[in-house]
Design a protein around this motif. Structure first.
Motif, mmCIF file in Angstrom:
data_model
loop_
_atom_site.group_PDB
_atom_site.id
_atom_site.type_symbol
_atom_site.label_atom_id
_atom_site.label_comp_id
_atom_site.label_asym_id
_atom_site.label_seq_id
_atom_site.Cartn_x
_atom_site.Cartn_y
_atom_site.Cartn_z
ATOM 1 N N TYR A 40 0.827 -1.209 0.000
ATOM 2 C CA TYR A 40 0.000 0.000 0.000
ATOM 3 C C TYR A 40 0.864 1.263 0.000
ATOM 4 O O TYR A 40 0.491 2.273 -0.596
ATOM 5 N N TYR A 43 2.534 1.374 -3.665
ATOM 6 C CA TYR A 43 1.606 1.630 -4.774
ATOM 7 C C TYR A 43 0.310 2.256 -4.256
ATOM 8 O O TYR A 43 -0.747 1.616 -4.278
ATOM 9 N N THR A 45 -1.592 4.343 -5.562
ATOM 10 C CA THR A 45 -2.602 4.485 -6.628
ATOM 11 C C THR A 45 -2.808 3.177 -7.394
ATOM 12 O O THR A 45 -3.433 3.177 -8.454
ATOM 13 N N TYR A 46 -2.253 2.088 -6.856
ATOM 14 C CA TYR A 46 -2.433 0.751 -7.448
ATOM 15 C C TYR A 46 -1.760 0.609 -8.816
ATOM 16 O O TYR A 46 -2.074 -0.321 -9.566
ATOM 17 N N GLN A 47 -0.835 1.487 -9.154
ATOM 18 C CA GLN A 47 -0.124 1.372 -10.431
ATOM 19 C C GLN A 47 1.092 0.475 -10.234
ATOM 20 O O GLN A 47 2.219 0.932 -10.054
#
Length: 207
Positions: A40, A43, A45-47
């Protein structure tokens, strides 16, 4: 005997409320043979950088998923990581052999009591049964699956002194993984690996 490099992928969506997972992760970070990654934080922004994650996997012998066992599954970023990183041609398929022979284990915390995770308990299944999608992932990718390292009743662990003994077992587990001293065959019938580390003797009870 060959020493193992350990990759620990930590996924906790609410770390400021973590009384169990945070201390385990902080201890793992202090070990020179563990690469500890906070997904977390890395990333937000989950990229997810697929190439970087695959390179990390290539450089390690043991993969640990550490997460709170919310709603019988992994946190969302860990599922996103699996969907993107464990791609065809890398982790599975005709040419997907990168993970073969690596050890894989989940380190989880569960809010419910241990007896709730049984056929006649509140959750109807053991934690190993509920984690079967990850066990199958290990099978498909050629990794050797170990039963989960689990702490039950995690909400009260700080108050009933369970956290200190769990941390002690965590240290034993990481040392055993590093020294490659776990007899995989001895774990096949276990619900959690804690029993092998001197934990509860009732964890194999599916009643």
């Amino acid at each position: 005997m060959k020493k193992n490099r350990i990759l620990l992928l930590f996924a906790h969506p609410s770390q400021h409320r973590s009384n169990v997972n945070a201390p385990l992760f902080e201890y793992a970070k202090s070990l020179d043979y563990v690469t500890a990654v906070d997904l977390y934080a890395k990333y937000p922004t989950y990229q997810i950088d697929i190439d970087d994650e695959q390179q990390l996997l290539n450089a390690h012998d043991v993969v640990i998923f550490q997460f709170p066992f919310y709603w019988y599954s992994t946190p969302s970023i860990l599922k996103e990581w699996q969907d993107l990183v464990l791609e065809y041609g890398y982790a599975y398929g005709q040419d997907g052999k990168a993970l073969q022979g690596k050890l894989f284990i989940c380190a989880i915390s569960a809010g419910g009591k241990e007896e709730a995770y049984r056929a006649k308990g509140y959750n109807h299944f053991t934690v190993r049964e509920l984690l079967q999608p990850l066990e199958q992932t290990a099978y498909i990718t050629g990794m050797t699956y170990l039963p989960p390292f689990a702490l039950f009743s995690s909400r009260s662990a700080q108050f009933d002194h369970a956290l200190s003994s769990h941390l002690a077992q965590w240290k034993l587990l990481l040392q055993a993984l590093y020294h490659n001293s776990i007899d995989v065959r001895a774990t096949e019938s276990l619900i959690t690996i804690n029993e092998l580390l001197g934990g509860s003797k009732t964890q194999g009870d599916k009643a």
